[in-house]
Scaffold this motif. Sequence first.
Motif, short mmCIF file in Angstrom:
data_model
loop_
_atom_site.label_atom_id
_atom_site.label_comp_id
_atom_site.label_asym_id
_atom_site.label_seq_id
_atom_site.Cartn_x
_atom_site.Cartn_y
_atom_site.Cartn_z
N ARG A 173 3.36 4.99 1.45
CA ARG A 173 4.07 4.50 0.26
C ARG A 173 5.24 5.45 0.03
O ARG A 173 5.08 6.67 0.11
CB ARG A 173 3.15 4.49 -0.97
CG ARG A 173 3.91 4.16 -2.25
CD ARG A 173 3.00 3.97 -3.45
NE ARG A 173 2.30 2.70 -3.38
CZ ARG A 173 1.57 2.20 -4.37
NH1 ARG A 173 1.45 2.89 -5.51
NH2 ARG A 173 0.95 1.05 -4.25
N ALA A 193 3.31 7.64 -6.90
CA ALA A 193 2.01 7.57 -7.58
C ALA A 193 1.19 6.38 -7.12
O ALA A 193 1.74 5.30 -6.86
CB ALA A 193 2.26 7.47 -9.09
N SER A 194 -0.10 6.59 -7.01
CA SER A 194 -1.00 5.49 -6.64
C SER A 194 -2.44 5.87 -6.96
O SER A 194 -2.84 7.03 -6.74
CB SER A 194 -0.89 5.20 -5.15
OG SER A 194 -1.88 4.29 -4.74
N THR A 195 -3.20 4.93 -7.45
CA THR A 195 -4.65 5.12 -7.55
C THR A 195 -5.32 4.12 -6.60
O THR A 195 -5.99 4.51 -5.64
CB THR A 195 -5.14 4.89 -9.00
OG1 THR A 195 -4.56 5.89 -9.82
CG2 THR A 195 -6.66 4.99 -9.09
N ARG A 196 -5.14 2.82 -6.85
CA ARG A 196 -5.82 1.75 -6.10
C ARG A 196 -5.51 1.76 -4.62
O ARG A 196 -6.41 1.75 -3.78
CB ARG A 196 -5.41 0.36 -6.61
CG ARG A 196 -6.18 -0.16 -7.76
CD ARG A 196 -5.26 -0.95 -8.65
NE ARG A 196 -4.32 -0.01 -9.23
CZ ARG A 196 -4.55 0.63 -10.37
NH1 ARG A 196 -5.60 0.33 -11.07
NH2 ARG A 196 -3.72 1.53 -10.82
N THR A 197 -4.22 1.72 -4.28
CA THR A 197 -3.85 1.51 -2.88
C THR A 197 -4.32 2.70 -2.05
O THR A 197 -4.93 2.53 -1.00
CB THR A 197 -2.32 1.32 -2.78
OG1 THR A 197 -1.94 0.38 -3.77
CG2 THR A 197 -1.91 0.83 -1.42
N HIS A 215 4.84 -5.06 -0.91
CA HIS A 215 3.51 -4.45 -0.98
C HIS A 215 2.57 -5.48 -0.34
O HIS A 215 1.80 -6.15 -1.03
CB HIS A 215 3.16 -4.21 -2.45
CG HIS A 215 2.01 -3.29 -2.70
ND1 HIS A 215 1.08 -2.94 -1.73
CD2 HIS A 215 1.60 -2.66 -3.84
CE1 HIS A 215 0.18 -2.13 -2.27
NE2 HIS A 215 0.47 -1.94 -3.54
N PRO A 231 -1.51 -6.76 -10.73
CA PRO A 231 -1.77 -5.84 -9.62
C PRO A 231 -2.32 -4.49 -10.12
O PRO A 231 -2.92 -3.74 -9.36
CB PRO A 231 -0.40 -5.67 -8.96
CG PRO A 231 0.59 -5.99 -10.04
CD PRO A 231 -0.06 -7.04 -10.91
N LEU A 232 -2.05 -4.20 -11.40
CA LEU A 232 -2.40 -2.93 -12.04
C LEU A 232 -1.60 -1.79 -11.40
O LEU A 232 -1.18 -1.92 -10.26
CB LEU A 232 -3.90 -2.65 -11.97
CG LEU A 232 -4.80 -3.71 -12.66
CD1 LEU A 232 -6.26 -3.29 -12.55
CD2 LEU A 232 -4.42 -3.92 -14.12
N PRO A 233 -1.37 -0.67 -12.05
CA PRO A 233 -1.90 -0.32 -13.36
C PRO A 233 -1.24 -1.12 -14.48
O PRO A 233 -0.07 -1.50 -14.35
CB PRO A 233 -1.54 1.16 -13.49
CG PRO A 233 -0.28 1.30 -12.68
CD PRO A 233 -0.45 0.36 -11.53
N GLN A 271 -1.29 -5.71 -0.99
CA GLN A 271 -1.60 -6.17 -2.35
C GLN A 271 -1.53 -7.70 -2.40
O GLN A 271 -2.40 -8.36 -2.96
CB GLN A 271 -0.61 -5.56 -3.35
CG GLN A 271 -0.80 -6.04 -4.78
CD GLN A 271 -2.07 -5.50 -5.45
OE1 GLN A 271 -2.37 -4.31 -5.34
NE2 GLN A 271 -2.81 -6.36 -6.14
N1 CP Z 1 -1.82 -2.14 -7.27
C1 CP Z 1 -1.42 -0.92 -6.87
O1 CP Z 1 -0.69 -0.77 -5.90
O2 CP Z 1 -1.97 0.10 -7.57
P1 CP Z 1 -1.61 1.65 -7.36
O3 CP Z 1 -0.15 1.80 -7.69
O4 CP Z 1 -2.51 2.38 -8.30
O5 CP Z 1 -1.86 1.98 -5.93
#
Ligand code: CP
Length: 341
Positions: free
Chosen positions: A104, A51-55, A132, A272-274, A135
């Motif tokens: 990833r 899962a990922s949004t930002r990266t 990471h 780093p979120l989420p 990040q």
């Molecule tokens: N910070 C980070 O890697 O966010 P994601 O898991 O949403 O990619």
Amino acid sequence: MSQHLLTVDSLSRESVDHLLRVASRMEPIAQRHQVTRVLEGAVLGNLFFEASTRTRVSFNAAFCRLGGSVCDTTGFTFSSMAKGESLYDTSRVMSGYCDAIVMRHPDQGSVAEFAAATNVPVINGGDGPGEHPSQALLDLYTIDKEFQRLGKSLSGAHILLTGDLKYGRTVHSLIKLLSLYDPLRITLVSPPGLEMPSTLIDLVTSRGHRIEQRDSLGSDFSDLDVVYTTRIQKERFTDEMNESFQGLSDDFMVNRDFLDNRCSQSTIVMHPLPRDSRPGANDLNVDLNGDPRLAIFRQTDNGIPMRMAIFATLLKVDDVIEKDLRSVRWFVPSQTGTLDR
Ligand code: CP
Ligand code: ASP
């Protein structure tokens, strides 16, 4: 900088400083004032098996903002790995299609294994509990920008890393990156069983930094410059740990009370979120939303210029960016991105 970005171990202080400088030159593009086509014709393969949004989205946007195009694969289900294809074969195939690859994967070391089978630059977008690196670079870029704004210097700064320091790959990369700089004071606070690996503590200590481990956030942090808090990485827990872990207690929660009563007006809060907003998660509290010390959305915005800098450096166009700039032609709101800058 080496051919791939798999771990921060491959970065020298000089190459990190170079990336910070290139990221800052990318700001007019990231903020949609200017456009460039330096990567016109180049194709990025984005392979995300977790899962990922930002990266995923910010690597994608960064490549597009440099003029390239992106092919996205998400999840094992929609990849032929679901049919048993190896990392080696996948890598050889993707190399024929793409000019750079971000990957990833849930297994530590898997992105390096993938990279060993290709000459195309590969960026580790997170390999299980390993690293990471992009990040950590955007985190360092954020600290640098925030310190410039506050008139602070990284040298001698006091940085608190808290939360899941065992499985949190962002803190593994960040602590190693920070250790390239002048001696720092680093405090580590994590729930029992989720401590920072001792190999990393030994490495950072051997480079002259002062590391202190505390068992809660309940003491004085009035000289703290940065609190970097992380989510509990439950997806990496063994069954046994899942059974015994009762959830994160309040002793580890970063919230307004902690910031107002234990820290100072110039302590910045990063993550780093989420952030896990489910009941009982006790992750970074929303009661800090709107507080100028909360840097988390400035941090996510910084992912774009830093990831542009990584691509530009790996694909060797970092010297020609300025020659290719034009003004944007479309409507750009006067303030883009997050509103609480
Ligand atoms: N910070 C980070 O890697 O966010 P994601 O898991 O949403 O990619
Ligand atoms: N997004 C970060 C990571 O993928 C941190 C997290 O998921 O908690 O490592």
